[in-house]
Design a protein around this motif. Structure first.
Motif, mmCIF file in Angstrom:
data_model
loop_
_atom_site.group_PDB
_atom_site.id
_atom_site.type_symbol
_atom_site.label_atom_id
_atom_site.label_comp_id
_atom_site.label_asym_id
_atom_site.label_seq_id
_atom_site.Cartn_x
_atom_site.Cartn_y
_atom_site.Cartn_z
ATOM 1 N N MET A 1 53.479 -26.350 -32.782
ATOM 2 C CA MET A 1 54.294 -25.224 -32.363
ATOM 3 C C MET A 1 55.261 -24.839 -33.462
ATOM 4 O O MET A 1 55.502 -23.660 -33.694
ATOM 5 C CB MET A 1 55.066 -25.616 -31.111
ATOM 6 C CG MET A 1 54.673 -24.966 -29.808
ATOM 7 S SD MET A 1 53.844 -23.391 -29.803
ATOM 8 C CE MET A 1 55.065 -22.274 -30.342
ATOM 9 N N ALA A 39 48.078 -25.085 -30.604
ATOM 10 C CA ALA A 39 49.094 -25.719 -29.763
ATOM 11 C C ALA A 39 48.757 -25.535 -28.281
ATOM 12 O O ALA A 39 48.841 -26.486 -27.502
ATOM 13 C CB ALA A 39 50.475 -25.146 -30.075
ATOM 14 N N LEU A 43 47.911 -28.585 -25.796
ATOM 15 C CA LEU A 43 48.736 -28.836 -24.613
ATOM 16 C C LEU A 43 47.919 -28.795 -23.318
ATOM 17 O O LEU A 43 48.118 -29.613 -22.431
ATOM 18 C CB LEU A 43 49.865 -27.804 -24.528
ATOM 19 C CG LEU A 43 50.994 -27.967 -25.535
ATOM 20 C CD1 LEU A 43 51.847 -26.700 -25.583
ATOM 21 C CD2 LEU A 43 51.848 -29.175 -25.161
ATOM 22 N N GLU A 112 54.752 -20.854 -26.387
ATOM 23 C CA GLU A 112 56.122 -21.238 -26.041
ATOM 24 C C GLU A 112 56.301 -21.373 -24.529
ATOM 25 O O GLU A 112 57.021 -22.257 -24.064
ATOM 26 C CB GLU A 112 57.121 -20.246 -26.621
ATOM 27 C CG GLU A 112 57.268 -20.378 -28.114
ATOM 28 C CD GLU A 112 58.147 -19.312 -28.745
ATOM 29 O OE1 GLU A 112 58.291 -18.214 -28.163
ATOM 30 O OE2 GLU A 112 58.679 -19.588 -29.839
ATOM 31 N N ASP A 115 55.042 -24.716 -23.700
ATOM 32 C CA ASP A 115 55.657 -25.836 -24.424
ATOM 33 C C ASP A 115 57.054 -26.153 -23.895
ATOM 34 O O ASP A 115 57.863 -26.734 -24.595
ATOM 35 C CB ASP A 115 55.735 -25.486 -25.923
ATOM 36 C CG ASP A 115 56.094 -26.676 -26.779
ATOM 37 O OD1 ASP A 115 55.667 -27.794 -26.460
ATOM 38 O OD2 ASP A 115 56.804 -26.482 -27.789
#
Length: 116
Positions: A1, A39, A43, A112, A115
């Motif tokens: 990230m 990312a 995730l 984002e 995350d």
């Protein structure tokens, strides 16, 4: 990230520059989008695309995101421009650089959101 954010920040710093700045901004935007897609896939799926097959990366991102998000479409757009922007001799204009940054931003925002 962190890499995705840094590439995007670098791209945004160079936005609206001359031909060389547009090319570097576009290249950084592409790298940002790829890092953000990795990312997201890491995730959500616990894996990322590591090959040269761009279709595989897009397919993996589609599996990791909801169809209503812009992430997979934006990644496809970025990857279509990867070779001409990063390896081509032709300059890109400010409008093209801005589009690349917008598409990268779509993917970074999606990453984002996941995350947190």
């Amino acid at each position: 990230m962190k890499e995705a954010r840094l590439y995007l920040s670098a791209a945004e710093l160079l936005d609206s520059g001359g031909a060389a700045e547009n090319k570097v901004a576009g290249s950084n935007a592409i790298l940002s989008g790829i890092a953000a897609a990795d990312a997201i896939c890491g995730l959500v799926l616990g894996e990322r695309s590591s090959g040269d097959d761009h279709a595989q990366a897009i397919s993996l991102l589609k599996r990791a995101t909801h169809p209503s998000t812009k992430a997979a479409t934006s990644l496809a757009r970025l990857l279509t421009q990867k070779t001409p922007v990063q390896y081509g001799a032709d300059a890109i204009n400010a409008s093209d650089a801005a589009n690349l940054i917008k598409w990268a931003r779509d993917i970074v925002q999606e990453a984002e959101a996941r995350d947190r």
